[in-house]
Enzyme design. Structure first.
Site, PDB file in Angstrom:
ATOM      1  N   ASP A  31       0.853  -1.195   0.000  1.00 47.32           N
ATOM      2  CA  ASP A  31       0.000   0.000   0.000  1.00 47.32           C
ATOM      3  C   ASP A  31       0.886   1.241   0.000  1.00 47.32           C
ATOM      4  OD1 ASP A  31      -1.882   2.150   0.906  1.00 47.32           O
ATOM      5  OD2 ASP A  31      -3.253   0.459   1.165  1.00 47.32           O
ATOM      6  N   LEU A  33      -0.197   4.179   0.888  1.00 46.12           N
ATOM      7  CA  LEU A  33      -0.793   5.078   1.898  1.00 46.12           C
ATOM      8  C   LEU A  33      -1.275   6.378   1.258  1.00 46.12           C
ATOM      9  CD1 LEU A  33       1.549   4.541   4.995  1.00 46.12           C
ATOM     10  CD2 LEU A  33      -0.573   3.351   4.424  1.00 46.12           C
ATOM     11  N   SER A 117     -16.823  -3.282  -8.927  1.00 50.02           N
ATOM     12  CA  SER A 117     -17.898  -2.512  -8.303  1.00 50.02           C
ATOM     13  C   SER A 117     -19.208  -2.686  -9.054  1.00 50.02           C
ATOM     14  CB  SER A 117     -17.508  -1.035  -8.331  1.00 50.02           C
ATOM     15  OG  SER A 117     -18.601  -0.256  -7.927  1.00 50.02           O
ATOM     16  N   ALA A 118     -20.292  -2.672  -8.303  1.00 54.83           N
ATOM     17  CA  ALA A 118     -21.619  -2.701  -8.911  1.00 54.83           C
ATOM     18  C   ALA A 118     -21.926  -1.386  -9.616  1.00 54.83           C
ATOM     19  CB  ALA A 118     -22.671  -2.973  -7.847  1.00 54.83           C
ATOM     20  N   TYR A 141     -14.697   6.905 -12.402  1.00 52.92           N
ATOM     21  CA  TYR A 141     -14.347   5.840 -11.438  1.00 52.92           C
ATOM     22  C   TYR A 141     -14.888   4.488 -11.908  1.00 52.92           C
ATOM     23  CZ  TYR A 141     -14.918   2.717  -7.471  1.00 52.92           C
ATOM     24  OH  TYR A 141     -14.925   1.600  -6.675  1.00 52.92           O
ATOM     25  N   LYS A 145     -13.015   0.782 -13.284  1.00 53.28           N
ATOM     26  CA  LYS A 145     -13.261  -0.588 -12.804  1.00 53.28           C
ATOM     27  C   LYS A 145     -13.605  -1.507 -13.974  1.00 53.28           C
ATOM     28  CE  LYS A 145     -12.120  -0.099  -8.812  1.00 53.28           C
ATOM     29  NZ  LYS A 145     -11.155  -0.941  -8.109  1.00 53.28           N
ATOM     30  N   GLY A 292     -25.394  12.715 -11.763  1.00 52.77           N
ATOM     31  CA  GLY A 292     -24.870  11.349 -11.927  1.00 52.77           C
ATOM     32  C   GLY A 292     -25.548  10.319 -11.038  1.00 52.77           C
ATOM     33  N   ASP A 293     -26.438  10.755 -10.104  1.00 46.11           N
ATOM     34  CA  ASP A 293     -27.152   9.780  -9.274  1.00 46.11           C
ATOM     35  C   ASP A 293     -28.044   8.903 -10.148  1.00 46.11           C
ATOM     36  OD1 ASP A 293     -26.155  10.398  -6.831  1.00 46.11           O
ATOM     37  OD2 ASP A 293     -27.879  11.541  -6.121  1.00 46.11           O
TER      38      ASP A 293
HETATM   39  N1  LIG Z   1     -15.865   1.329  -0.457  1.00 48.60           N
HETATM   40  C1  LIG Z   1     -16.780   1.055  -1.385  1.00 48.60           C
HETATM   41  O1  LIG Z   1     -17.954   1.451  -1.260  1.00 48.60           O
HETATM   42  C2  LIG Z   1     -16.423   0.213  -2.587  1.00 48.60           C
HETATM   43  C3  LIG Z   1     -17.453  -0.250  -3.435  1.00 48.60           C
HETATM   44  C4  LIG Z   1     -17.120  -1.019  -4.548  1.00 48.60           C
HETATM   45  C5  LIG Z   1     -15.777  -1.306  -4.822  1.00 48.60           C
HETATM   46  N2  LIG Z   1     -14.802  -0.837  -3.995  1.00 48.60           N
HETATM   47  C6  LIG Z   1     -13.404  -1.139  -4.322  1.00 48.60           C
HETATM   48  O2  LIG Z   1     -12.783  -1.726  -3.196  1.00 48.60           O
HETATM   49  C7  LIG Z   1     -11.400  -1.365  -3.168  1.00 48.60           C
HETATM   50  C8  LIG Z   1     -11.043  -0.873  -1.784  1.00 48.60           C
HETATM   51  O3  LIG Z   1     -11.849   0.250  -1.466  1.00 48.60           O
HETATM   52  P1  LIG Z   1     -11.813   0.939  -0.026  1.00 48.60           P
HETATM   53  O4  LIG Z   1     -13.169   1.440   0.269  1.00 48.60           O
HETATM   54  O5  LIG Z   1     -11.138   0.040   0.949  1.00 48.60           O
HETATM   55  O6  LIG Z   1     -10.887   2.199  -0.338  1.00 48.60           O
HETATM   56  P2  LIG Z   1      -9.683   2.828   0.527  1.00 48.60           P
HETATM   57  O7  LIG Z   1      -9.384   4.164  -0.060  1.00 48.60           O
HETATM   58  O8  LIG Z   1      -9.991   2.727   1.958  1.00 48.60           O
HETATM   59  O9  LIG Z   1      -8.507   1.820   0.197  1.00 48.60           O
HETATM   60  C9  LIG Z   1      -7.760   1.870  -0.999  1.00 48.60           C
HETATM   61  C10 LIG Z   1      -6.301   1.623  -0.620  1.00 48.60           C
HETATM   62  O10 LIG Z   1      -5.511   1.562  -1.801  1.00 48.60           O
HETATM   63  C11 LIG Z   1      -4.289   2.266  -1.564  1.00 48.60           C
HETATM   64  N3  LIG Z   1      -3.767   2.662  -2.886  1.00 48.60           N
HETATM   65  C12 LIG Z   1      -4.402   3.436  -3.814  1.00 48.60           C
HETATM   66  N4  LIG Z   1      -3.622   3.555  -4.905  1.00 48.60           N
HETATM   67  C13 LIG Z   1      -2.485   2.832  -4.674  1.00 48.60           C
HETATM   68  C14 LIG Z   1      -1.313   2.543  -5.425  1.00 48.60           C
HETATM   69  N5  LIG Z   1      -1.135   3.051  -6.658  1.00 48.60           N
HETATM   70  N6  LIG Z   1      -0.360   1.747  -4.883  1.00 48.60           N
HETATM   71  C15 LIG Z   1      -0.520   1.227  -3.639  1.00 48.60           C
HETATM   72  N7  LIG Z   1      -1.601   1.472  -2.874  1.00 48.60           N
HETATM   73  C16 LIG Z   1      -2.575   2.263  -3.375  1.00 48.60           C
HETATM   74  C17 LIG Z   1      -4.698   3.420  -0.668  1.00 48.60           C
HETATM   75  O11 LIG Z   1      -3.612   3.971   0.066  1.00 48.60           O
HETATM   76  C18 LIG Z   1      -5.733   2.758   0.251  1.00 48.60           C
HETATM   77  O12 LIG Z   1      -5.119   2.184   1.403  1.00 48.60           O
HETATM   78  C19 LIG Z   1     -11.198  -0.351  -4.285  1.00 48.60           C
HETATM   79  O13 LIG Z   1     -10.624  -1.009  -5.388  1.00 48.60           O
HETATM   80  C20 LIG Z   1     -12.600   0.114  -4.615  1.00 48.60           C
HETATM   81  O14 LIG Z   1     -12.722   0.528  -5.960  1.00 48.60           O
HETATM   82  C21 LIG Z   1     -15.094  -0.092  -2.892  1.00 48.60           C
END
Ligand SMILES: NC(=O)c1ccc[n+]([C@@H]2O[C@H](COP(=O)([O-])OP(=O)(O)OC[C@H]3O[C@@H](n4cnc5c(N)ncnc54)[C@H](O)[C@@H]3O)[C@@H](O)[C@H]2O)c1
Length: 337
Positions: A31, A33, A117-118, A141, A145, A292-293
């Site tokens: 990660d 961060l 993602s949905a 976004y 995906k 966009g909603d």
């Molecule tokens: N949270 C939601 O509602 C949701 C819904 C559908 C899909 N997702 C997918 O789930 C995944 C996780 O989402 P989340 O909610 O935990 O988000 P988050 O922002 O909490 O976590 C994403 C993590 O990825 C790290 N990151 C981003 N780019 C990076 C890179 N280039 N190299 C290394 N680390 C990197 C960030 O530091 C962060 O810790 C994502 O891929 C997101 O698209 C999330």
């Protein structure tokens, strides 16, 4: 077993790490961060760096050659930000992910679970989407995906990789043991906003849109507890090869699976459930839909049941109470500037 979790310092990735540890497995986190929290990496194997840093990824696998599969959660995730800053989103979620997948295949680590993602589904008349439902990603976004699903699919057919794209619906809640939860200072998701309103950090909760063709006019979603979501990943990673056998087409190298509860909840129903769990009404008002909603969707969860041998177990009330609990303690766990 050992697994690589990119984005393991984030909301969902860190919960997956906890679920893996509770099941006796070892997560390795990669990660940068950029949005994640170092607090979620404590006492875990952690590589601080970018997924596109091939030398770092090579070192990680040289030091942990026994990694069985990778789950790729790392991404930027804020939809409105993706509209105003598409370059950053296509760079992080697409360009860097392409490099990362290519490094994985070059090093011979060919089992990949992808956080999809949905948000990439089109709206369908009864709101329930199967994995075959029409695709229409409406934000940059969501398009990142969709693009990465296509890249993974093509890499799987060309390079002998195997990929499982998990399309998440609407994750809510926090780790029931309170090891992690939503970490952004200002939540953009609906439940985070409800918690912030209840706990006084936001003045009023806006129900955006009440003229959708749903049972009460508000948008419909499929709220899935993040702990259930994490358990689905444990299944997908540990049973990775069996999932392809269960899918009945072991020759296929790429699968798509919805992760949702299988039932829709309207925003108004969520607010009512929230007030019931919280024990008092919150300050709320109706507002026009945001650009966009959409009316929304909920998952057909049959494929997850049949292929992952998983279904969501936790009721929406637990998602709400865990989010509330986390909202109270997170200031003591996370240091906000
Ligand atoms: N949270 C939601 O509602 C949701 C819904 C559908 C899909 N997702 C997918 O789930 C995944 C996780 O989402 P989340 O909610 O935990 O988000 P988050 O922002 O909490 O976590 C994403 C993590 O990825 C790290 N990151 C981003 N780019 C990076 C890179 N280039 N190299 C290394 N680390 C990197 C960030 O530091 C962060 O810790 C994502 O891929 C997101 O698209 C999330």
């Amino acid at each position: 077993m050992k697994f690589l979790i990119t984005g393991g310092a984030g909301y969902i990735g860190s919960t997956i790490c906890s679920a893996l540890e509770d099941a006796g497995h070892t997560p390795v986190i990669l990660d940068s961060l950029i949005t994640g929290r170092v607090e979620f990496t404590r006492n875990r194997i952690f590589y601080h760096g970018d997924i596109a840093d091939a030398a770092l990824v090579e070192r990680l696998f040289a030091e942990h050659p026994d990694i069985y599969a990778t789950v790729h959660c790392a991404a930027l995730i804020v939809v409105p930000e993706s509209v105003s800053s598409p370059y950053e989103y296509y760079q992080d979620n697409v360009s860097k992910s392409v490099e990362f997948f290519y490094t994985l295949q070059r090093l011979g680590y060919k089992r990949v679970v992808f956080s999809s993602s949905a948000a990439l589904y089109d709206v369908v008349p009864d709101f329930m989407v199967t994995e075959e439902a029409p695709i229409k990603p409406i934000s940059p976004y969501a398009r990142t995906k969709f693009m990465m699903e296509m890249v993974l699919k093509d890499f799987c057919s060309a390079y002998g990789m195997k990929g499982i794209a998990l399309r998440y619906f609407n994750p809510i809640g926090a780790d029931p043991q309170m090891r992690s939860g939503i970490h952004v200072p200002v939540p953009t998701h609906v439940l985070g906003k409800l918690v912030d309103t209840a706990q006084g950090r936001q003045a009023v909760f806006e129900i955006t849109g009440n003229e959708w063709p749903t049972r009460d006019g508000t948008g419909i979603r499929d709220y899935i507890h993040v702990w259930d979501l994490a358990q689905a990943h444990v299944k997908a990673m540990v049973d990775f090869d069996q999932v392809f056998e269960r899918a009945g087409s072991p020759a296929d190298s790429y699968l798509v699976i919805n992760l949702g509860t299988g039932s829709g909840v309207t925003v108004l129903e969520l607010v009512q459930a929230f007030e019931k769990v919280y024990g008092q009404e919150i300050n709320k008002r109706f507002a026009p839909p945001r650009p966009g909603d959409v009316a929304g969707s909920f998952a057909s969860a049959d494929r997850a049941r049949d292929w992952l041998h998983w279904k969501a177990e936790l009721p929406i009330e637990q998602g709400i109470s865990d989010a509330l609990k986390w909202g109270e303690i997170r200031q003591g766990i996370l240091k906000f500037d």
